[in-house]
Design an enzyme around this catalytic site. Structure first.
Site, PDB file in Angstrom:
ATOM      1  N   ASP A 168      -2.003   2.106   2.327  1.00 43.28           N
ATOM      2  CA  ASP A 168      -2.841   2.349   3.497  1.00 43.28           C
ATOM      3  C   ASP A 168      -3.960   1.322   3.483  1.00 43.28           C
ATOM      4  OD1 ASP A 168      -4.110   3.358   5.672  1.00 43.28           O
ATOM      5  OD2 ASP A 168      -4.698   5.249   4.767  1.00 43.28           O
ATOM      6  N   ASP A 184       4.776  10.232   4.792  1.00 50.20           N
ATOM      7  CA  ASP A 184       4.026  10.450   3.559  1.00 50.20           C
ATOM      8  C   ASP A 184       3.164  11.682   3.732  1.00 50.20           C
ATOM      9  OD1 ASP A 184       0.882   9.860   3.674  1.00 50.20           O
ATOM     10  OD2 ASP A 184       1.875   8.589   5.145  1.00 50.20           O
TER      11      ASP A 184
END
Length: 378
Positions: free
Chosen positions: A89, A264
């Site tokens: 991320d 996720d």
């Protein structure tokens, strides 16, 4: 780096995503290792669960241990002893989660370091630099994840800033000659017009894959899957679609039916730490008193280490009551494997064109009800 759709069943797809560190069969669930570790378990145990890829966080790894330490190990893979693909991320989620400690500008975001309180500045270019040195197989553009609810005016302005950051991320990623993948993140809140604006502009910039961000932040399931359905119809067929932060089993199934390829979520590991264990017949709340003398494993037909070594529900209940770390580890091993078994069964159902039958059986066992009549998509 190549993504190929191998089979479809309605809008659901089985695909193959080839990365530097391995091949990912999709649909795929990605365990979360924010700080370079999936909580409570080793990288080997994550691999043994069937996980093909791990998610880590650029922002937190930048602060601790810092890039200099990771560079000593060459990359994040060697640092955490995980030789499979890694997706990172960009730090955009921290724009949301640390909203009391940050200030957004067009140039980037000022944060208060949650460790020592100092002021730090993260830009799209800096995020690309960090992820380059981490060696991420899949890099995510820097963006703003907007809180829910937010006004149309705020989200519109945020989308424009995120589009600017995405273009800067693309330019700097290319400048680094990074041979890994760069995924864009489609934002726009609950507004289809803004989601369309974000998606179309990002498609024009050209990325290797497209994430759907800004969901699972407080909206209803009906709102969430309305947006997922809408956005999946815009993303090019030949590009992987990644739904960020969504991870209840029934949500994964619904999203797969709408055409999502990757997910996720912290749910399997977080719930394991809180004594919520997933099975094909629902959730076992292991700290409930009824399991105190239960000699059965968590799930009879589960092939995880915890169940195969016949750690009883009674013993796991005892470990939970004593707050023993072994209990958390055994619970986590089971939940991680449950999620990977679920994805394996979904992929096989799509290959055999039997996804509808699988979904109906799942819904019957879990007494789960569709939020958007998604069975019409398969």
């Amino acid at each position: 780096m190549v993504f190929r759709v191998l089979q479809t069943d309605g809008d659901a797809r089985v695909g193959k995503l080839t990365c530097h560190h391995g091949i990912i069969e999709t649909p795929a669930f990605i365990p979360v290792g924010t700080y370079g570790v999936v909580k409570s378990v080793t990288s080997q145990e994550v691999a043994e669960s069937g996980a093909q890829i791990i998610l880590s966080n650029t922002f937190h790894l930048w602060l601790r241990p810092g890039l200099e330490i990771i560079k000593i190990h060459q990359n994040l893979h060697k640092f955490m002893n995980w030789m499979g693909p890694i997706i990172t991320d960009s730090g955009g989620f921290q724009v949301f989660s640390l909203n009391k400690l940050r200030k957004i500008t067009e140039s980037g975001v000022y944060f208060k370091d949650p460790v020592n309180g100092s002021t730090i500045f993260l830009t799209p270019e800096k995020s690309m630099d960090i992820q380059y040195h981490l060696g991420s197989d899949i890099v995510l553009v820097f963006d703003e994840c907007v809180s829910y609810p937010s006004t149309w005016e705020y989200i519109k302005n945020s989308v424009e800033i995120s589009l600017n950051w995405a273009e800067r991320s693309r330019l700097h990623f290319d400048k680094l000659h990074n041979s890994n993948m760069l995924f864009a993140i489609i934002q726009g809140g609950m507004y289809e017009e803004l989601r369309n604006r974000s998606a179309q502009e990002l498609i024009n910039i050209k990325f290797d894959g497209y994430a759907i961000g800004g969901l699972s932040v407080g909206e209803t399931p009906q709102e969430r899957f309305r947006i997922v359905s809408y956005v999946c119809k815009i993303i090019p067929f030949d590009k992987p679609r990644y739904l960020m932060g969504v991870g209840k089993p029934q949500d994964l199934i619904e999203a797969v039916c709408l055409g999502v390829d990757m997910f996720d979520c912290v749910i399997p590991t977080r719930n394991a730490r809180n004594g919520y264990l997933f099975t094909n017949n629902g959730v076992v709340r292991i700290r409930n008193a009824k399991y105190e003398s239960d000699l059965d494993p968590i799930e009879e037909d589960c092939d995880c280490y915890t169940c195969q070594r016949y750690y009883s529900r009674s013993y796991l209940h005892y470990l939970d009551r004593c707050n023993e770390s072994l209990g958390i580890r055994l619970n986590t091993i089971h939940n991680l494997r449950y999620y990977q078994r679920l994805m394996e069964e979904i992929r096989q159902s799509i290959r055999m064109k039997k996804l509808r039958k699988f979904v109906e059986a799942f819904n019957y066992k879990f007494n789960s009800v569709s939020t958007n009549n998604y069975l019409s998509n398969i």
